[in-house]
Enzyme design. Structure first.
Site, PDB file in Angstrom:
ATOM      1  CE1 TYR A   1      -4.302   1.597   0.616  1.00 56.32           C
ATOM      2  CE2 TYR A   1      -2.810   3.296   1.417  1.00 56.32           C
ATOM      3  CZ  TYR A   1      -4.066   2.916   0.974  1.00 56.32           C
ATOM      4  OH  TYR A   1      -5.068   3.836   0.877  1.00 56.32           O
TER       5      TYR A   1
ATOM      6  CG  ASP B   1     -12.347  14.256 -25.674  1.00 52.93           C
ATOM      7  OD1 ASP B   1     -11.189  13.996 -25.300  1.00 52.93           O
ATOM      8  OD2 ASP B   1     -13.139  13.378 -26.017  1.00 52.93           O
TER       9      ASP B   1
ATOM     10  CB  ALA C   1      -1.211  11.948 -24.033  1.00 55.06           C
TER      11      ALA C   1
ATOM     12  CG  HIS D   1     -17.349  11.825 -27.834  1.00 52.88           C
ATOM     13  ND1 HIS D   1     -17.242  12.800 -26.862  1.00 52.88           N
ATOM     14  CD2 HIS D   1     -16.259  11.042 -27.718  1.00 52.88           C
ATOM     15  CE1 HIS D   1     -16.117  12.605 -26.202  1.00 52.88           C
ATOM     16  NE2 HIS D   1     -15.497  11.558 -26.689  1.00 52.88           N
TER      17      HIS D   1
HETATM   18  C1  LIG Z   1      -5.867  10.624 -23.899  1.00 52.99           C
HETATM   19  C2  LIG Z   1      -5.592  12.008 -23.607  1.00 52.99           C
HETATM   20  C3  LIG Z   1      -5.993  12.580 -22.395  1.00 52.99           C
HETATM   21  C4  LIG Z   1      -6.812  11.834 -21.361  1.00 52.99           C
HETATM   22  O1  LIG Z   1      -6.205  10.675 -20.933  1.00 52.99           O
HETATM   23  P1  LIG Z   1      -7.012   9.355 -20.504  1.00 52.99           P
HETATM   24  O2  LIG Z   1      -5.943   8.421 -20.106  1.00 52.99           O
HETATM   25  O3  LIG Z   1      -7.770   8.882 -21.717  1.00 52.99           O
HETATM   26  O4  LIG Z   1      -7.919   9.704 -19.399  1.00 52.99           O
HETATM   27  C5  LIG Z   1      -5.653  13.886 -22.166  1.00 52.99           C
HETATM   28  N1  LIG Z   1      -4.990  14.610 -23.086  1.00 52.99           N
HETATM   29  C6  LIG Z   1      -4.592  14.092 -24.257  1.00 52.99           C
HETATM   30  C7  LIG Z   1      -3.834  14.929 -25.219  1.00 52.99           C
HETATM   31  C8  LIG Z   1      -4.887  12.787 -24.564  1.00 52.99           C
HETATM   32  O5  LIG Z   1      -4.531  12.297 -25.751  1.00 52.99           O
END
Ligand SMILES: *Cc1c(COP(=O)(O)O)cnc(C)c1O
Length: 464
Positions: A72, A130, A222, A455
């Site tokens: 943990y 989004d 990301a 969506h």
């Molecule tokens: C996928 C993504 C997110 C959100 O991440 P999740 O892991 O799907 O919650 C945020 N910003 C960008 C640019 C992304 O491509």
């Protein structure tokens, strides 16, 4: 001659996929109420819905799964990840989260506030994703898109279409009091505008503007490794630098970052927030404990943190990125050669088909990109995703449709998952649809929609 790229790995395990018939697919998409998210994965032959969490892990990552420490508090897997984040990204503090949007939730709870605390506040940036926009608007703040105008011309060959228009950003800074701008979010690469990168020069300029106005700058990271690859390929002075050097330099300009590890972390689930400032990390950790979990695991299993620490090292290897981005470009050139209009230059993780040009006889009120996605599915069992009016959602104030500048069908390619023969198949299916595109005159209408992020769950029926 120069040798071409080839994947720097070989395949050790395979997963069967089912080639359905057209009749089956027509039945299934109707049952799915014309929402591609409602299909079962067995009903899809080549799944290009997303590159998020769909990549193939390496044997080294699977080995970390077995080594996972599920304590943990204070798990060794946590420290492996902490060391990697410090090594590769240069941030001393981080909080694990279950995915990218959870990182946004925790960060924005800290910087914007909770409930309606965002009323009157703005979060400028470049084509906010989004979920990012969702989390900003959920708090009643507003996301202000300062992306350069070239990004909205799908065929303009600008090397860094993710760049911020500095004049637009400065105008936002000047027209709001400092307290009304809790953070500036720079998305690298820009998912919503086509997987388009941000140049190092632009990163630096945005960073110094933020410093001047004393606004914290966070990267939505990301696809940071793909962004670094494009800097190496396209920006003067970076050709000889390693990806890891470029990544370090990029993040030097940020106060912190949110990460969806499902992308360039090459794991199936996970995310994190990294910080330079310990005091901010401390404040955010309260929300992380509330929403995600204790600081040394957040929303992640120990084994997944271990796999992520290896994934971050692998995704910042040049040979991997060359094959990855090369495969995306391969699909892009098959489509371009067939006369299909796609976003140029090709992005890092996906090809974006220009649905307005593809279906010229379809009114925008009938969801052009969604219609194209349905046609491609029926044709070949290939699943893409709409980046258009459904995704853009209604204006939160007026409730009116906000028709975006672009109607795109995104074909996102999972990492290390499909071969170029799959890309040949996808291109052939889309070319078949293109041959009958002039006759597609009927789209879809909404039967039911959620109040936010519609969506994913929207239900549709043929328009007329
Ligand atoms: C996928 C993504 C997110 C959100 O991440 P999740 O892991 O799907 O919650 C945020 N910003 C960008 C640019 C992304 O491509």
């Amino acid at each position: 001659m120069d040798l071409p790229y080839a994947e720097p790995f070989r395949i050790k395990t395979i997963e069967q996929i089912y080639r359905s018939t057209k009749a089956e697919r027509e039945r299934w998409i109707k049952e799915a109420q014309y929402n591609l998210f409602n299909l079962r994965s067995e009903q899809v032959f080549v799944d290009l819905l997303t590159d998020s969490g769909t990549g193939a892990m390496s044997s080294a990552q699977w080995a970390e799964i077995m080594l996972g420490d599920e304590s943990y508090a204070g798990a060794s897997s946590y420290y492996k990840l902490k060391d990697t984040i410090s090594d590769i990204l240069g941030f001393p503090h981080f909080l694990p989260c279950h995915q990218g949007r959870a990182a946004e939730n925790v960060l924005f709870s800290t910087l914007i506030g909770v409930g309606d605390a965002g009323a009157g506040k703005v979060v400028p940036g470049n084509s906010h994703f989004d979920t990012t926009k969702g989390h900003i608007e959920f708090r009643k703040a507003r996301a202000v898109d300062c992306t350069i105008a070239e990004a909205f011309d799908t065929e303009a060959d600008h090397p860094f279409k993710g760049n911020v228009d500095l004049a637009k950003l400065e105008a936002v800074f000047k027209s709001h009091p400092r307290e009304a701008i809790p953070v500036c979010m720079l998305t690298i690469t820009c998912n919503s505008s086509g997987g388009q990168p941000v140049s190092m020069e632009n990163i630096k300029a945005v960073s110094s503007l933020c410093r001047k106005f004393k606004i914290p700058l966070f990267f939505d990271s990301a696809r940071f490794a793909e962004n670094a690859y494009f800097i190496k390929q396209r920006e003067k002075g970076y050709a000889k630098k390693s990806i890891k050097e470029i990544v370090k330099e990029m993040f030097k300009h940020a106060d912190g970052m949110t990460m969806s590890s499902k992308k360039d972390g090459i794991v199936n689930i996970g995310g994190f927030i990294a910080f330079r400032d310990e005091a901010l990390w401390q404040r955010a950790s309260t929300f992380n404990i509330m929403f995600e979990g204790f600081n040394t695991y957040g929303g992640m299993a120990g084994r997944d943190m271990g796999a992520l620490s290896v994934g971050l090292r692998e995704s910042t290897e040049y040979d991997y990125l060359e094959a990855r981005v090369g495969q995306v470009a391969y699909l892009g050139s098959l489509l371009t050669n067939a006369g299909i209009s796609v976003q140029r230059p090709y992005g890092g993780h996906a090809i974006f088909v220009n649905a307005k040009k593809f279906l010229p006889n379809l009114p925008k009120e009938e969801f052009q990109a969604q219609t194209l996605g349905i046609e491609l599915y029926k044709e070949g069992g290939v699943r893409g995703v709409e980046i258009g009016t459904l995704l853009a959602d209604r204006d939160p104030e007026t409730g009116k449709e906000r028709y975006p500048a672009l109607e795109l069908l995104r074909l996102a390619i999972p990492r290390r998952t499909y071969t170029n023969a799959h890309m040949d198949y996808v291109a052939a299916a889309l070319i078949n649809v293109n041959e009958r595109a002039q006759s597609i005159r009927k789209g879809y209408r909404i039967v039911w929609e959620a109040p936010i992020m519609r969506h994913f769950t929207v239900r549709l029926a043929p328009a007329r």
